[in-house]
Each structure stands twice: as structure tokens, then as C-alpha cells.
Design a protein around this motif. Structure first.
Motif, short mmCIF file in Angstrom:
data_model
loop_
_atom_site.label_atom_id
_atom_site.label_comp_id
_atom_site.label_asym_id
_atom_site.label_seq_id
_atom_site.Cartn_x
_atom_site.Cartn_y
_atom_site.Cartn_z
N VAL A 49 1.68 9.92 4.53
CA VAL A 49 1.01 8.55 4.56
C VAL A 49 1.94 7.61 4.67
N GLU A 50 3.35 8.03 4.80
CA GLU A 50 4.34 7.13 5.02
C GLU A 50 5.05 7.02 6.35
N SER A 51 4.20 7.95 7.14
CA SER A 51 4.58 8.20 8.38
C SER A 51 3.84 7.22 9.53
N ALA A 52 4.26 7.11 10.69
CA ALA A 52 3.63 6.32 11.87
C ALA A 52 2.42 7.08 12.34
N GLY A 104 -5.13 6.09 8.01
CA GLY A 104 -6.05 5.79 6.98
C GLY A 104 -6.03 4.57 6.11
N PRO A 105 -6.63 4.61 4.90
CA PRO A 105 -6.73 3.31 4.12
C PRO A 105 -5.01 3.46 3.47
N ASP A 106 -5.05 2.28 3.08
CA ASP A 106 -3.49 2.02 2.40
C ASP A 106 -3.30 2.79 1.29
N MET A 107 -2.31 3.45 1.46
CA MET A 107 -1.92 4.46 0.30
C MET A 107 -0.53 4.02 -0.65
N THR A 108 -0.06 2.87 -0.39
CA THR A 108 1.07 2.42 -1.32
C THR A 108 0.89 2.51 -2.62
N ASP A 109 2.15 3.15 -3.10
CA ASP A 109 1.89 3.40 -4.56
C ASP A 109 0.76 4.11 -5.10
N PHE A 110 0.34 5.13 -4.26
CA PHE A 110 -0.72 5.90 -4.87
C PHE A 110 -0.88 6.34 -6.06
N GLY A 111 0.42 6.92 -6.35
CA GLY A 111 0.69 7.70 -7.69
C GLY A 111 0.15 6.83 -8.71
N ASN A 135 -9.01 5.65 -6.58
CA ASN A 135 -8.64 6.99 -6.98
C ASN A 135 -9.75 8.01 -5.99
N LYS A 136 -10.71 7.26 -5.82
CA LYS A 136 -11.65 8.10 -5.09
C LYS A 136 -11.24 8.15 -3.58
N VAL A 137 -10.87 7.15 -3.20
CA VAL A 137 -10.34 7.05 -1.65
C VAL A 137 -9.09 8.06 -1.70
#
Length: 318
Positions: free
Chosen positions: A93-96, A100-107, A117-119
Motif C-alpha cells: 500500500v506504500e508502493s506506487a 486503492g483506498p488510502d491505507m495510511t496508518d491502517f494499523g 476496518n471493513k475497507v
């Protein structure tokens, strides 16, 4: 009551009572102490916690993954082992190539926002399927870099040579059991930038005396609630496997931790676990027909008499 398990529970209490509040890389926050040691008598039983259920098959598949020298998540996913997924997912998700949807700080966000969380779970499922089915994708985003398996089995020295540290240890135990060089080091300063997660358990050493094999493993950083129970059981299993090949009994497992911590979002779970009474430890049964550490499969390793309390779930800090 098992002394092996009681000392783990004593560590949890000590951290809650004496630990210092610290910030950390994940942004979660911890209660931390610096420097701690525990000794487990492997003759007493296999040191798998009984005050909460620990998924032993995940420990087995992860250790076999290390011993294969593998660093790609595909093997783990094929064995329904997801304990490393978040680090591979982060790489994607941090690659070019991720669109998809923004996953910044997903943890952290996945713990705080039910809709996010569903996304996140949807994207994680896509990632897992791609690693399993797409060879090119698995090579790019399923590989975690030169993590444990690479360092254990294919250490690259400054001389340009490649060293199999596990094979060296086994050979040396057989020919020179009194050696003080029965050591494996997973920490390589030049490799840190190429590792999705630098080694937490960075070195271990074996010791032979009175026909028994003992092991001491060292950790620079240790998540006590989620990680440490796995680490203890994994190194206990490794000690059993090497003792088996070398014709030895098992002795002690010694844990030495540096930054030993409980994450701030695990405190409630730890307190719940501390209310439970430890039960009798299980035992380990290995397939006697398998002679080499590297030939063991999942079906050759069996846990006998494991009757723990129920599981206690907690989020992983990434």
C-alpha cells in the motif's frame, strides 16, 4: 502451578507496576522496562501458555518457514498463517503500484474506525489472494526482505561468502559440543534497510552439558502480550528439533529481553489474563523417523495434552 508460566505472568505484573510510559514507532504507546531475563526448564513441559490459548500450528509453520530460509509470505499463507501479513501489506500500500483506498496508518485506524476496518479487511484480502496466485506480485510485495530465514540460512559476509548458520550450529554440536561458538546472529547493520521489519529476536546461542541442549535467545524489542508467548514457544521448538537431530535431551530455554513492553491497547487484555490460573503444560511429540531439522513438516510435530483457557484477542501494532 507451572513455574515456567508463572514467571511470564510475574513479568506482566512487573511491567504494569514498574514500567515507564514510552512512545514508540507505531504511535500506539507502551509501558516499558529495560532488561529482563527468564529461565524455562524444558524438562517440565513445553512452555506454551495455558492462561490463554496460543495457536501452536502458527508457531510451527513460522519456524519451518525460517528454517527453509524463506522470506516470502506465500508459504505462510498456504498454511493459513497470517501473523506477518501486515508488514507485507504495508509494503504494497506504500508502493506506487497501489491505487486503492488510502491505507495510511491502517494499523491504528482499523482499531478506531469500524467503517475503515471493513475497507482495510477488503484490501488485505485482495493482497493475500494476489500473493497466493500471482507470482510477479508475490515476488514484489510478498517478500519481506532479508529477514530471519535469509539471515539464519544464507548470511552474506563481508568476504562475499554465504554462510548457513543453522547448519553450522548442528555440525558443530555433533563434532564439538563444548564449543562456545554455537551462535546464530540475525542482526546485520547493512541489511536493516532491506528488511520490512528488522529482527526483534536478533541472536541465539546453544549450550551442551550433561547430554542436554540449552538455548538462550536475545530480543531487542518485545511485545509481551502478543509476541513473547510465540517467541518462547518457537525457540523451545527449535531447541527440541536440534536436540532431536543431535541425539540430545532438552535442557533450559533462557530469554533475555532489552526493551520489554506492553502496548497501551493491550493492558485490559493482560489484566484479564492475570486473573486466570495456569494449567498443566503440554508436551511435544516429534516424528522419530525424521532425522534432519530441515526435513520436518507440519505433520511431524504434535502438541500433546494442551488444555488452555480461551483466547484473548488484541490488535497488532504495525
Amino acid at each position: 502451578m507451572s513455574k515456567n508460566e508463572q514467571q511470564y505472568l510475574d513479568l506482566c505484573r512487573y511491567i504494569l507496576e514498574e514500567g515507564r510510559r514510552k512512545e514508540d514507532r507505531t504511535g500506539t504507546g507502551t509501558i516499558s522496562i529495560f532488561g529482563y531475563q527468564m529461565r524455562f526448564d524444558l524438562q517440565e513441559g513445553f512452555p506454551l501458555l495455558t492462561t490463554k490459548r496460543i495457536p501452536f500450528r502458527l508457531i510451527v509453520s513460522e519456524l519451518l518457514w525460517f528454517l527453509k530460509g524463506d522470506t516470502n509470505l506465500r508459504y505462510l499463507l498456504q498454511h493459513n498463517n497470517h501473523i506477518w501479513d501486515e508488514w507485507g501489506f504495508q509494503k504494497w500500500v506504500e508502493s506506487a503500484e497501489y491505487n486503492g483506498p488510502d491505507m495510511t496508518d491502517f494499523g491504528i485506524r482499523s482499531q478506531q474506525d469500524e467503517e475503515f476496518n471493513k475497507v482495510y479487511q477488503e484490501q488485505l484480502a485482495i493482497y493475500q489472494e494476489k500473493v497466493l496466485q500471482d507470482d510477479d506480485f508475490a515476488q514484489k510485495f510478498g517478500d519481506l526482505g532479508n529477514v530471519y530465514g535469509k539471515q539464519w540460512r544464507s548470511w552474506e559476509g563481508a568476504d562475499g561468502e554465504v554462510y548457513d548458520q543453522i547448519q553450522y550450529i548442528i555440525d558443530e554440536i555433533k563434532r564439538n559440543p563444548d564449543s562456545r561458538r554455537l551462535l546464530c546472529n540475525a542482526w546485520s547493520a547493512s541489511e536493516i534497510k532491506n528488511q520490512q521489519l528488522p529482527p526483534c529476536h536478533y541472536a541465539f546461542q546453544f549450550y551442551v552439558a550433561n547430554g542436554k541442549l540449552s538455548c538462550m535467545f536475545n530480543m531487542r524489542s518485545n511485545d509481551v502480550f502478543l509476541g513473547l508467548p510465540f517467541n518462547i514457544a518457537s525457540y523451545a521448538l527449535l531447541t527440541h528439533l536440534i536436540a532431536h537431530e543431535c541425539g540430545l535431551e532438552v535442557g533450559e530455554l533462557i530469554y533475555t529481553g532489552a526493551d520489554v513492553h506492553i502496548y497501551s491497547n493491550h493492558i485490559e487484555q493482560v489484566e484479564k489474563q492475570l486473573l486466570r490460573e495456569p494449567r498443566e503444560l503440554p508436551s511435544l511429540k516429534l516424528n522419530e523417523q525424521v532425522k534432519s531439522v530441515f526435513d520436518f513438516s507440519m505433520n511431524d510435530i504434535e502438541l500433546v495434552g494442551y488444555h488452555p483457557h480461551g483466547p484473548i484477542k488484541a490488535p497488532v501494532a504495525v
